[in-house]
Design a protein around this motif. Structure first.
Motif, PDB file in Angstrom:
ATOM      1  N   LYS A  79       0.827  -1.210   0.000  1.00  0.00           N
ATOM      2  CA  LYS A  79       0.000   0.000   0.000  1.00  0.00           C
ATOM      3  C   LYS A  79       0.866   1.266   0.000  1.00  0.00           C
ATOM      4  CE  LYS A  79      -4.223  -1.875   2.062  1.00  0.00           C
ATOM      5  NZ  LYS A  79      -5.126  -1.399   0.985  1.00  0.00           N
ATOM      6  N   LYS A  80       1.958   1.236   0.740  1.00  0.00           N
ATOM      7  CA  LYS A  80       2.867   2.385   0.775  1.00  0.00           C
ATOM      8  C   LYS A  80       3.452   2.647  -0.609  1.00  0.00           C
ATOM      9  CE  LYS A  80       7.162   3.959   2.982  1.00  0.00           C
ATOM     10  NZ  LYS A  80       8.226   3.608   3.965  1.00  0.00           N
ATOM     11  N   ASP A 115      -9.580   0.565  -7.505  1.00  0.00           N
ATOM     12  CA  ASP A 115     -10.056   0.908  -6.166  1.00  0.00           C
ATOM     13  C   ASP A 115     -10.260  -0.328  -5.300  1.00  0.00           C
ATOM     14  OD1 ASP A 115     -10.093   3.617  -6.788  1.00  0.00           O
ATOM     15  OD2 ASP A 115     -12.113   3.489  -7.634  1.00  0.00           O
ATOM     16  N   ILE A 116      -9.911  -1.492  -5.816  1.00  0.00           N
ATOM     17  CA  ILE A 116     -10.079  -2.731  -5.054  1.00  0.00           C
ATOM     18  C   ILE A 116      -9.014  -2.805  -3.962  1.00  0.00           C
ATOM     19  CG2 ILE A 116     -10.000  -5.247  -5.163  1.00  0.00           C
ATOM     20  CD1 ILE A 116     -10.990  -5.097  -8.011  1.00  0.00           C
ATOM     21  N   ASN A 117      -9.429  -3.082  -2.761  1.00  0.00           N
ATOM     22  CA  ASN A 117      -8.500  -3.286  -1.651  1.00  0.00           C
ATOM     23  C   ASN A 117      -7.840  -4.646  -1.824  1.00  0.00           C
ATOM     24  OD1 ASN A 117      -7.222  -3.789   0.827  1.00  0.00           O
ATOM     25  ND2 ASN A 117      -8.771  -2.637   1.966  1.00  0.00           N
ATOM     26  N   ILE A 118      -6.522  -4.693  -1.842  1.00  0.00           N
ATOM     27  CA  ILE A 118      -5.821  -5.955  -2.091  1.00  0.00           C
ATOM     28  C   ILE A 118      -6.116  -6.987  -1.005  1.00  0.00           C
ATOM     29  CG2 ILE A 118      -3.667  -5.316  -0.912  1.00  0.00           C
ATOM     30  CD1 ILE A 118      -2.240  -6.799  -3.260  1.00  0.00           C
ATOM     31  N   ILE A 119      -6.487  -6.543   0.183  1.00  0.00           N
ATOM     32  CA  ILE A 119      -6.846  -7.495   1.232  1.00  0.00           C
ATOM     33  C   ILE A 119      -8.075  -8.298   0.817  1.00  0.00           C
ATOM     34  CG2 ILE A 119      -7.668  -7.719   3.618  1.00  0.00           C
ATOM     35  CD1 ILE A 119      -5.922  -5.346   4.346  1.00  0.00           C
ATOM     36  N   ASP A 120      -9.039  -7.639   0.179  1.00  0.00           N
ATOM     37  CA  ASP A 120     -10.225  -8.356  -0.309  1.00  0.00           C
ATOM     38  C   ASP A 120      -9.849  -9.389  -1.367  1.00  0.00           C
ATOM     39  OD1 ASP A 120     -12.010  -6.974   1.319  1.00  0.00           O
ATOM     40  OD2 ASP A 120     -12.252  -5.349  -0.134  1.00  0.00           O
TER      41      ASP A 120
END
Length: 400
Positions: A79-80, A115-120
Motif C-alpha cells: 500500500k505504501k 479501487d479494489i482493496n488488495i486485502i479483499d
C-alpha cells in the motif's frame, strides 16, 4: 491425464549480461516511468542496480526507486509503494530480486491499478479486473514467481499469509542472468533450491495417477538435476552451469507446465505459509522442516507413488516384496539430502518454540475458508495439528 488449459506468455530473456537488455524490454512494453522494486544492499554492492539504472536511462525511460522490499512481504508495504506509484505517475513495475521483490511488485500492480482493496483480493472476496504491467529481473533462483500467475503476501494485522492467482498479474518478461546469483548468501541459494524441489513435489504427489507419465518423467529429471545443482553451487558458488540449471528449473517448476493434466497438492506450502506468516521463517527452510513429516503422514494414501519417487528420484534399491519399506526409504533419503546440504528438517531446527496455542492458530489459519487442505490426502484440522506437532522434532524415517 486430466483436461487442462496451459498459458504462459511471460517472455524469458536468459543468459550472461541479459540484465543490460532491461531498458529495451521495458520500452517494448510501452513503459514511460518505471518503478524499480527491490530490497537490501546487495544489488548496489554487486553493481546490478547501476546496470539497471543505466539501461533504463539509455532507453529514455524515467524511473522511481522503491527499496522497501522485505522477506515475507506484507500488505502495508504494498500500500505504501502503491501510493508512490499514483503520485509519480508510474506506469510499469520492475522487480529485482527473488520471490519477495516479485510478489511485492505484483501486489503493488494490483493495489495501484484500481479501487479494489488488495486485502479483499487475498481473502478471495474480489477478483482483479486490471493491474499495472510487471517485469522482472530474477536474481534468486527458487520462487518461480518470475513466470507464475501467483502472488503471496502477508496480511499484517492477522499475520495471515495468503495467495492469489490470476493471469493478469503474470510478468510480461523475466530477465534471468545466472551470474547475478553468484554473490547470494548460501542460505538464500539453499532455500531457493529447496523451494524449487518443493514446487515440483507439490505437483508430483498428485491424486491424478492415470497417464501422467510424460510430466512424471519431466518432474523426476528436474528433481534430480536440482539436487545435483544445489550440491555443485554449494561447493563452488561461481559454478555457472549449476546456477543456470537452478535458475531455469525455478521457472519450469512453477510456471504451470508440471501441473498440466493433474491435480496438485500444496498442503506442505499451506502448512509452511502459516509458519512463516507468524514467525517470519525463511520459506525454503520452513518447507524442508515440514516435508518429511507430511510425507510420512500421507504416504499410505498412494504407496505406489512414493515407491516410484524413491526408486526413480532418490535411487533407492527397489524391494518389490515390501514397497512400503522402499517408499519410506525414499522419504528418508530426501530428508537426508536436506540435512547434508545444511537445511533444517524439524521445527526445532528453525529455532522456534511452539506452544499449543500457536499450533491451534496455525491450523485455524490454514483452514480459513475451507474444511481441508491438500489434495493428495485432504487434511482436516486434527491432521494439521498432528503434522505440526510431529514436525517439532522431525518426522523422518529411522528404519524398521
Amino acid at each position: 491425464m486430466d483436461n487442462f488449459v496451459y498459458n504462459n506468455p511471460t517472455k524469458i530473456i536468459f543468459g550472461k549480461d541479459s540484465i543490460k537488455q532491461v531498458g529495451e524490454a521495458c520500452k517494448n512494453e510501452k513503459a514511460n516511468c518505471v518503478m524499480v522494486v527491490y530490497g537490501g544492499d546487495y544489488l548496489k554492492e554487486n553493481g546490478t542496480l547501476d546496470l539497471v539504472k543505466e539501461s533504463l536511462k539509455d532507453a529514455g525511460l524515467d524511473y522511481v526507486i522503491y527499496d522497501g522490499v522485505q522477506s515475507n512481504p506484507c500488505v502495508s508495504q504494498v500500500k505504501k509503494a502503491a501510493a508512490i506509484v499514483k503520485e509519480k505517475n508510474v506506469d510499469f513495475l520492475l522487480a529485482i530480486g527473488g520471490g519477495s521483490a516479485i510478489d511485492t511488485a505484483k501486489g503493488i500492480a494490483i493495489e495501484a491499478a484500481s479501487d479494489i482493496n488488495i486485502i479483499d483480493v487475498l481473502y478471495g472476496n474480489k477478483e482483479v479486473d486490471s493491474c499495472f504491467p510487471v517485469g522482472v529481473i530474477s536474481t534468486i533462483a527458487g520462487s518461480g514467481s518470475e513466470a507464475s500467475c501467483s502472488v503471496i503476501l502477508t496480511i499484517d494485522e492477522q499475520k495471515l499469509k495468503r495467495a492469489y492467482d490470476s493471469d493478469k498479474i503474470r510478468p510480461r518478461f523475466a530477465i534471468m542472468d545466472p551470474i547475478s546469483t553468484f554473490t547470494l548468501p548460501k542460505i538464500q541459494m539453499l532455500s531457493g533450491g529447496c523451494d524449487i524441489l518443493m514446487h515440483t513435489l507439490e505437483r508430483y504427489f498428485t491424486c491424478t495417477t492415470s497417464n501422467t507419465e510424460l510430466i512424471d518423467r519431466m518432474s523426476e529429471g528436474l528433481l534430480i538435476t536440482v539436487m545435483e545443482a544445489i550440491k555443485a553451487a554449494k561447493k563452488d558458488p561461481c559454478d555457472y552451469e549449476a546456477r543456470a540449471n537452478l535458475m531455469w528449473a525455478g521457472s519450469l517448476s512453477h510456471n504451470g507446465l508440471l501441473e498440466t493434466g493433474r491435480i496438485s497438492d500444496w498442503a506442505t506450502h499451506r502448512l509452511e505459509h502459516e509458519l512463516s506468516g507468524l514467525f517470519d521463517v525463511i520459506h525454503g527452510c520452513g518447507l524442508t522442516a515440514l516435508w518429511a513429516t507430511w510425507a510420512k503422514y500421507v504416504y499410505k494414501t498412494n504407496l505406489e507413488r512414493f515407491f516410484r519417487f524413491a526408486v526413480e528420484v532418490m535411487k533407492v534399491e527397489a524391494n518389490y516384496f515390501d514397497i512400503e519399506e522402499t517408499a519410506l526409504k525414499g522419504i528418508e533419503a530426501l530428508n537426508n539430502f536436506f540435512k547434508e546440504v545444511g537445511m533444517p528438517t524439524s521445527i526445532d531446527e528453525l529455532g522456534l518454540v511452539l506452544n499449543e496455542a500457536d499450533i491451534e492458530q496455525m491450523a485455524n489459519n490454514c483452514l480459513l475458508g475451507s474444511t481441508t487442505i491438500g489434495h493428495f490426502k485432504p487434511l482436516l484440522k486434527e491432521d494439521i495439528i498432528t503434522i505440526y506437532n510431529n514436525a517439532i522434532q522431525g518426522g523422518f524415517y529411522e528404519g524398521k
